[in-house]
Design an enzyme around this catalytic site. Structure first.
Site, PDB file in Angstrom:
ATOM      1  N   ASP A  62      -3.617  11.653  -8.724  1.00 21.40           N
ATOM      2  CA  ASP A  62      -2.378  10.897  -8.577  1.00 21.40           C
ATOM      3  C   ASP A  62      -1.280  11.873  -8.161  1.00 21.40           C
ATOM      4  OD1 ASP A  62       0.089   9.527  -9.165  1.00 21.40           O
ATOM      5  OD2 ASP A  62      -1.158   8.064 -10.225  1.00 21.40           O
ATOM      6  N   LYS A  95       8.348   6.633  -8.331  1.00 21.86           N
ATOM      7  CA  LYS A  95       7.834   7.945  -8.745  1.00 21.86           C
ATOM      8  C   LYS A  95       6.888   8.516  -7.681  1.00 21.86           C
ATOM      9  CE  LYS A  95       7.924   7.503 -13.789  1.00 21.86           C
ATOM     10  NZ  LYS A  95       7.082   7.291 -14.979  1.00 21.86           N
ATOM     11  N   TYR A 149      10.638   0.671  -3.006  1.00 16.74           N
ATOM     12  CA  TYR A 149       9.952   1.246  -1.828  1.00 16.74           C
ATOM     13  C   TYR A 149      10.978   1.844  -0.864  1.00 16.74           C
ATOM     14  CZ  TYR A 149       6.811   1.272   2.271  1.00 16.74           C
ATOM     15  OH  TYR A 149       6.054   1.633   3.361  1.00 16.74           O
ATOM     16  N   ARG A 190      -0.304  -8.470   3.320  1.00 15.43           N
ATOM     17  CA  ARG A 190       0.553  -8.290   4.493  1.00 15.43           C
ATOM     18  C   ARG A 190       0.247  -9.397   5.498  1.00 15.43           C
ATOM     19  NH1 ARG A 190       0.783  -1.698   5.287  1.00 15.43           N
ATOM     20  NH2 ARG A 190      -1.204  -1.606   4.208  1.00 15.43           N
TER      21      ARG A 190
HETATM   22  P1  NAD Z   1      -2.284   1.734   1.893  1.00 17.45           P
HETATM   23  O1  NAD Z   1      -1.797   1.060   0.678  1.00 17.45           O
HETATM   24  O2  NAD Z   1      -3.526   1.222   2.562  1.00 17.45           O
HETATM   25  O3  NAD Z   1      -2.523   3.282   1.625  1.00 17.45           O
HETATM   26  C1  NAD Z   1      -1.804   4.023   0.682  1.00 17.45           C
HETATM   27  C2  NAD Z   1      -2.777   4.925  -0.047  1.00 17.45           C
HETATM   28  O4  NAD Z   1      -2.052   5.705  -1.003  1.00 17.45           O
HETATM   29  C3  NAD Z   1      -3.848   4.144  -0.812  1.00 17.45           C
HETATM   30  O5  NAD Z   1      -5.112   4.702  -0.585  1.00 17.45           O
HETATM   31  C4  NAD Z   1      -3.406   4.300  -2.271  1.00 17.45           C
HETATM   32  O6  NAD Z   1      -4.489   4.218  -3.172  1.00 17.45           O
HETATM   33  C5  NAD Z   1      -2.770   5.683  -2.228  1.00 17.45           C
HETATM   34  N1  NAD Z   1      -1.818   5.905  -3.318  1.00 17.45           N
HETATM   35  C6  NAD Z   1      -0.831   5.081  -3.758  1.00 17.45           C
HETATM   36  N2  NAD Z   1      -0.173   5.646  -4.771  1.00 17.45           N
HETATM   37  C7  NAD Z   1      -0.736   6.874  -4.959  1.00 17.45           C
HETATM   38  C8  NAD Z   1      -0.489   7.933  -5.876  1.00 17.45           C
HETATM   39  N3  NAD Z   1       0.471   7.855  -6.806  1.00 17.45           N
HETATM   40  N4  NAD Z   1      -1.266   9.043  -5.805  1.00 17.45           N
HETATM   41  C9  NAD Z   1      -2.260   9.133  -4.887  1.00 17.45           C
HETATM   42  N5  NAD Z   1      -2.535   8.156  -3.998  1.00 17.45           N
HETATM   43  C10 NAD Z   1      -1.776   7.037  -4.038  1.00 17.45           C
HETATM   44  O7  NAD Z   1      -1.071   1.766   2.941  1.00 17.45           O
HETATM   45  P2  NAD Z   1      -1.019   2.271   4.443  1.00 17.45           P
HETATM   46  O8  NAD Z   1      -0.672   1.110   5.292  1.00 17.45           O
HETATM   47  O9  NAD Z   1      -2.219   3.073   4.771  1.00 17.45           O
HETATM   48  O10 NAD Z   1       0.264   3.211   4.387  1.00 17.45           O
HETATM   49  C11 NAD Z   1       0.147   4.618   4.331  1.00 17.45           C
HETATM   50  C12 NAD Z   1       1.531   5.244   4.340  1.00 17.45           C
HETATM   51  O11 NAD Z   1       2.232   4.870   5.516  1.00 17.45           O
HETATM   52  C13 NAD Z   1       2.396   4.808   3.151  1.00 17.45           C
HETATM   53  O12 NAD Z   1       3.152   5.913   2.706  1.00 17.45           O
HETATM   54  C14 NAD Z   1       3.314   3.768   3.753  1.00 17.45           C
HETATM   55  O13 NAD Z   1       4.545   3.704   3.085  1.00 17.45           O
HETATM   56  C15 NAD Z   1       3.469   4.266   5.184  1.00 17.45           C
HETATM   57  N6  NAD Z   1       3.787   3.148   6.083  1.00 17.45           N
HETATM   58  C16 NAD Z   1       2.822   2.276   6.468  1.00 17.45           C
HETATM   59  C17 NAD Z   1       3.160   1.206   7.283  1.00 17.45           C
HETATM   60  C18 NAD Z   1       2.128   0.211   7.755  1.00 17.45           C
HETATM   61  O14 NAD Z   1       2.498  -0.744   8.436  1.00 17.45           O
HETATM   62  N7  NAD Z   1       0.858   0.365   7.490  1.00 17.45           N
HETATM   63  C19 NAD Z   1       4.486   1.023   7.697  1.00 17.45           C
HETATM   64  C20 NAD Z   1       5.441   1.929   7.249  1.00 17.45           C
HETATM   65  C21 NAD Z   1       5.077   3.002   6.461  1.00 17.45           C
HETATM   66  N1  UDP Z   2       4.782 -13.129   5.842  1.00 18.83           N
HETATM   67  C1  UDP Z   2       4.438 -14.452   6.021  1.00 18.83           C
HETATM   68  N2  UDP Z   2       3.268 -14.899   5.474  1.00 18.83           N
HETATM   69  C2  UDP Z   2       2.422 -14.081   4.785  1.00 18.83           C
HETATM   70  C3  UDP Z   2       2.777 -12.722   4.618  1.00 18.83           C
HETATM   71  C4  UDP Z   2       3.975 -12.286   5.152  1.00 18.83           C
HETATM   72  O1  UDP Z   2       5.171 -15.232   6.643  1.00 18.83           O
HETATM   73  O2  UDP Z   2       1.370 -14.564   4.331  1.00 18.83           O
HETATM   74  C5  UDP Z   2       6.036 -12.640   6.454  1.00 18.83           C
HETATM   75  C6  UDP Z   2       6.943 -11.859   5.511  1.00 18.83           C
HETATM   76  O3  UDP Z   2       7.820 -12.734   4.826  1.00 18.83           O
HETATM   77  C7  UDP Z   2       7.672 -10.944   6.491  1.00 18.83           C
HETATM   78  C8  UDP Z   2       6.632 -10.676   7.582  1.00 18.83           C
HETATM   79  O4  UDP Z   2       5.674 -11.715   7.468  1.00 18.83           O
HETATM   80  O5  UDP Z   2       8.774 -11.608   7.057  1.00 18.83           O
HETATM   81  C9  UDP Z   2       5.949  -9.327   7.443  1.00 18.83           C
HETATM   82  O6  UDP Z   2       5.470  -9.220   6.129  1.00 18.83           O
HETATM   83  P1  UDP Z   2       4.574  -8.007   5.630  1.00 18.83           P
HETATM   84  O7  UDP Z   2       4.367  -8.192   4.174  1.00 18.83           O
HETATM   85  O8  UDP Z   2       3.375  -7.854   6.489  1.00 18.83           O
HETATM   86  O9  UDP Z   2       5.448  -6.691   5.914  1.00 18.83           O
HETATM   87  P2  UDP Z   2       6.995  -6.328   5.800  1.00 18.83           P
HETATM   88  O10 UDP Z   2       7.380  -6.013   7.188  1.00 18.83           O
HETATM   89  O11 UDP Z   2       7.779  -7.477   5.248  1.00 18.83           O
HETATM   90  O12 UDP Z   2       6.996  -5.173   4.877  1.00 18.83           O
END
Ligand code: NAD
Ligand code: UDP
Length: 329
Positions: A62, A95, A149, A190
């Site tokens: 973690d 955190k 977040y 999502r």
């Molecule tokens: P995800 O939830 O699939 O991956 C996050 C990973 O982090 C998971 O494997 C989870 O188990 C791990 N994790 C969470 N808390 C932890 C902790 N305390 N210690 C160790 N591991 C921990 O999400 P993702 O879509 O792969 O996103 C990855 C990163 O990219 C994140 O930081 C997210 O904020 C950022 N991000 C993603 C998106 C997107 O659209 N996918 C958009 C903006 C930012």
């Molecule tokens: N959303 C939706 N139906 C769903 C899930 C999400 O209409 O089943 C909408 C949500 O309210 C937001 C957008 O889709 O306006 C994107 O949501 P997501 O959770 O994928 O990511 P966000 O950009 O909000 O972090």
């Protein structure tokens, strides 16, 4: 197999959606990859295919706790990213962003490693400037349900820039916009995974609000290319830089596209709009184009078709809903 010039690379959150794709890419390039994850929103099976590789290592840890490793580069991705996940335990989310940043920055300082922070378009909150350039400072509600977040990621950016200014740490900060693709957690709540799961299982597609809110969806491979380019780009370009696809869609348009591509006859079901849900979001990627020569290549229709194909073939018994407040679609 390792090649000349390979690096020791830590990927925190390496078993997640973006992390697992990144680990696979870095392992294939011959780097010595350490994937660190607590599996909150992922599972070991996401990286199981890499375990047999001699240049891949998996650590259950973690990131809110310190860890001692020797590496050359760190991609700090550990943090739940789906609203339902990061709101499940908001204090832990904060955190993870803040303590996680402190721990990877401390490691980078000790090892003289380069460290990249996965920040987010959420630092712009519910934006009044559209599309969003990096110079826009955002409109985040600091006491709302998304704040754990958004503000956690903003604080992490602050820490990255303060370590950079105070200790000369070689940082990179990328602001990632909504990314989708094969490997998403089917129960992460999502919008892309929800709509595809619902369409494939003949359930109503859940539209929050009236569906007029917009997002801009980036395909996984494009995003990973941007991450790697930023990490390996010039040291005078530390970011923040937006990474995302500048084509904008309403959520209703996304639902209609998913219905067409899946051939589903699911109906649309309207649900209340969650608090502080951003009304519009689109990255201005001028900076990424200029400094990284990067722009997304995969159009939404093509990326969705690949993602739908992946969702059709997964074994849902392998996945558990990460949090009890999210039930499978
Ligand atoms: P995800 O939830 O699939 O991956 C996050 C990973 O982090 C998971 O494997 C989870 O188990 C791990 N994790 C969470 N808390 C932890 C902790 N305390 N210690 C160790 N591991 C921990 O999400 P993702 O879509 O792969 O996103 C990855 C990163 O990219 C994140 O930081 C997210 O904020 C950022 N991000 C993603 C998106 C997107 O659209 N996918 C958009 C903006 C930012
Ligand atoms: N959303 C939706 N139906 C769903 C899930 C999400 O209409 O089943 C909408 C949500 O309210 C937001 C957008 O889709 O306006 C994107 O949501 P997501 O959770 O994928 O990511 P966000 O950009 O909000 O972090």
């Amino acid at each position: 197999m390792a090649v000349a010039g390979f690096k020791r690379i830590l990927v925190t959150g390496g078993a997640g959606f973006l992390g697992a794709g990144l680990c696979a890419r870095l392992v294939a390039e011959g780097h010595d990859v350490i994937c660190l994850d607590n599996f909150f929103t992922s599972q070991k099976s996401n990286v199981a295919h890499l375990l047999a590789q001699p240049n891949f290592e998996l650590i259950r840890h973690d990131i809110t706790q310190p860890i001692w490793l020797e590496v050359d580069q760190i991609y700090n991705l550990a943090c739940p990213a789906a609203p339902g996940h990061y709101q499940y335990n908001p204090i832990k989310t904060m955190k993870t962003s803040v303590l996680g940043a402190i721990h990877v920055l401390g490691m980078a300082k000790r090892c003289r490693a380069k460290v990249l922070q996965a920040s987010t378009s959420e630092v712009y909150g519910d934006p009044e400037v559209h599309p969003q350039p990096e110079s826009y400072r955002g409109a985040v509600n600091p006491i709302g349900p998304r704040a754990c977040y958004d503000e956690g990621k903003r604080a992490a950016e602050t820490l990255f820039f303060d370590y950079h200014r105070c200790h000369g740490i070689n940082i990179r900060v990328v602001r990632i916009f909504n990314t989708y693709g094969p490997g998403m957690h089917p129960f992460d709540g999502r919008v892309v995974s929800n709509f595809i799961m619902q369409a494939l299982h003949g359930k109503p597609l859940t539209i929050y609000g009236d569906g007029s809110q917009t997002r801009s969806f980036c395909y996984l491979d494009d995003l990973l290319e941007g991450l790697v380019r930023m990490m390996n780009g010039p040291d005078d370009f530390v970011g923040p830089v937006n990474l995302g696809n500048p084509r904008e869609f309403t959520i209703l348009e996304l639902a209609q596209l998913v219905l067409r591509l899946t051939g589903s006859s699911s109906i649309l079901e309207y649900r209340p709009l969650p608090a502080d849900d951003p009304a519009q979001r689109r990255p201005d990627i001028t900076l990424a184009r200029q400094r990284l020569g990067w722009e997304p290549k995969v159009p939404l229709e093509e990326g969705l078709a690949r993602t739908i194909e992946w969702f059709r073939n997964i074994d849902l018994r392998r996945y558990r809903p990460p949090t009890p407040n999210l039930t499978p679609a």
